[in-house]
Scaffold this motif. Structure first.
Motif, mmCIF file in Angstrom:
data_model
loop_
_atom_site.group_PDB
_atom_site.id
_atom_site.type_symbol
_atom_site.label_atom_id
_atom_site.label_comp_id
_atom_site.label_asym_id
_atom_site.label_seq_id
_atom_site.Cartn_x
_atom_site.Cartn_y
_atom_site.Cartn_z
ATOM 1 N N LEU A 9 -41.347 12.245 15.603
ATOM 2 C CA LEU A 9 -40.536 10.809 15.555
ATOM 3 C C LEU A 9 -39.217 11.214 15.878
ATOM 4 O O LEU A 9 -38.365 10.781 16.506
ATOM 5 N N ASP A 10 -38.552 12.082 15.156
ATOM 6 C CA ASP A 10 -37.116 12.325 15.280
ATOM 7 C C ASP A 10 -36.850 12.960 16.563
ATOM 8 O O ASP A 10 -35.610 12.633 17.135
ATOM 9 N N ALA A 11 -37.674 14.011 16.838
ATOM 10 C CA ALA A 11 -37.267 14.694 18.350
ATOM 11 C C ALA A 11 -37.437 13.798 19.460
ATOM 12 O O ALA A 11 -36.973 14.078 20.512
ATOM 13 N N THR A 12 -38.449 12.853 19.204
ATOM 14 C CA THR A 12 -38.921 12.334 20.674
ATOM 15 C C THR A 12 -37.860 10.803 20.672
ATOM 16 O O THR A 12 -37.916 9.972 21.725
ATOM 17 N N GLY A 13 -37.368 10.439 19.540
ATOM 18 C CA GLY A 13 -36.674 9.312 19.589
ATOM 19 C C GLY A 13 -37.789 7.958 19.429
ATOM 20 O O GLY A 13 -37.218 6.811 20.006
ATOM 21 N N ALA A 14 -38.927 8.011 19.098
ATOM 22 C CA ALA A 14 -39.672 6.917 19.235
ATOM 23 C C ALA A 14 -39.525 6.023 18.119
ATOM 24 O O ALA A 14 -39.320 6.286 17.049
ATOM 25 N N ASN A 15 -39.626 4.625 18.652
ATOM 26 C CA ASN A 15 -39.056 3.472 18.039
ATOM 27 C C ASN A 15 -40.290 2.858 17.432
ATOM 28 O O ASN A 15 -41.358 2.750 18.039
ATOM 29 N N GLY A 16 -39.992 2.029 16.186
ATOM 30 C CA GLY A 16 -41.128 1.201 15.859
ATOM 31 C C GLY A 16 -42.488 1.711 15.093
ATOM 32 O O GLY A 16 -43.408 0.990 15.034
ATOM 33 N N ILE A 17 -42.595 3.165 14.895
ATOM 34 C CA ILE A 17 -43.436 3.716 14.362
ATOM 35 C C ILE A 17 -43.000 4.076 13.007
ATOM 36 O O ILE A 17 -42.145 4.872 12.747
ATOM 37 N N GLU A 18 -44.068 3.715 12.148
ATOM 38 C CA GLU A 18 -43.871 4.050 10.681
ATOM 39 C C GLU A 18 -44.367 5.241 10.233
ATOM 40 O O GLU A 18 -45.594 5.625 10.464
#
Length: 312
Positions: free
Chosen positions: A205-214
């Motif tokens: 998540l940190d590397a991809t910058g994906a948003n809204g994922i818990e």
């Protein structure tokens, strides 16, 4: 005047218990009961007149005196093991002893050992997947394969390959995540976590910058193998680790739930015992293993571990 030594069986108990920081794990390694380990160490402490361990409700720990003594005892056993291995013709026909994690063994190593056996049919290989720390050369292993961010000083470490992370799930579960426009909504997925993993969903998540994922919650398991199996059963989305997950992707049991893959900060390393270059079959095995691994070690991105790359 002969040297006065403590009882050697008790020293072996002490070395194993000190290395594992556990009477139970030492007992499992030496094939005795935890009670035997405990009584042996009590006898050793009485013979030496010092306390080697602090006993607490949650476990044991070495005292300062115990930690200092362990360094001498471990070195002494290592010297005995090295000297024994260097005897002329000592167990020249013994199997190549390798320690590695069970998921690595089942998903990468075993399927390739047939190729090694075809070329060296008379060479036996012993694979140990028990969860324990390997001590070279005391434990009798020739090699160990370990996942680590960097090599450890003082040992012969050779990089095999790094992992690449990509979300994976069953084909049916993937369809359940599509919205009306056909887009995958990972924020609606149940994430499958591996408790023992040093890198997991938060790294992706940190590397991809994906948003809204818990990153928390969902389903937690204790091995990578279980995470892949849970994902294949439609229980959620696991973080696939390539190349370990490649066979499931090739068979269609799992599919990629995202096109974003990232490089792991860690890599698989081959750790060699000090005498691994003294037996021809060990040199052959090491060269073969490095050759097999080489095709999976993709170049590290210029931005370092964790950088985004195209899915392979």
């Amino acid at each position: 005047m002969p040297l006065r030594l403590p009882p050697l069986p008790a020293l072996r108990f002490f070395e194993a218990a000190g290395r594992h920081q556990s009477f139970k794990l030492a007992a499992a390694e030496l094939n005795v009961t935890p009670s035997a380990i405990s009584h042996g160490i009590v006898g050793l402490e009485q013979a030496l007149g010092v306390e080697l361990f602090v006993r607490e409700p949650r476990g044991i720990s070495l005292t300062t005196t115990g930690a200092d003594y362990l360094s001498y005892v471990a070195e002494a056993f290592s010297l005995i093991a090295i000297g024994t291995q260097r005897l002329p013709n000592h167990r020249a026909d013994r199997p190549i002893a390798l320690s590695c994690a069970p998921t690595f063994a089942s998903r990468w190593l075993l399927q390739r050992l047939a190729g090694f056996r075809e070329r060296w049919a008379k060479v036996s290989v012993s694979v140990d997947t028990s969860h324990r720390q390997v001590g070279f050369p005391v434990d009798g292993f020739d090699f160990a394969i370990r996942l680590s961010r960097s090599p450890v000083a003082g040992a012969a470490w050779t990089r095999l390959f790094g992992e690449r992370f990509v979300p994976v799930c069953s084909p049916v579960y993937l369809e359940s995540l599509r919205d009306g426009h056909g887009n995958i909504r990972l924020e609606h997925a149940t994430l499958i976590h591996v408790n023992a993993a040093s890198e997991d969903w938060q790294a992706w998540l940190d590397a991809t910058g994906a948003n809204g994922i818990e990153a928390t919650g969902g389903l937690s398991v204790d091995t990578i193998q279980l995470a892949f199996e849970a994902a294949a059963m439609g229980l959620g989305v696991a973080l696939g680790r390539r190349p370990l997950v490649d066979s499931d992707l090739a068979s269609g049991a799992l599919v990629e739930a995202s096109s974003d893959t990232i490089d792991s900060a860690g890599a698989y390393w081959l750790v060699s015992a000090e005498n691994a270059d003294r037996r021809p079959e060990l040199c052959d095995f090491k060269r073969w293993l490095i050759g097999e691994a080489g095709q999976f070690d993709a170049p590290v991105d210029a931005n370092g571990p964790g950088s985004r790359t195209a899915s392979s």
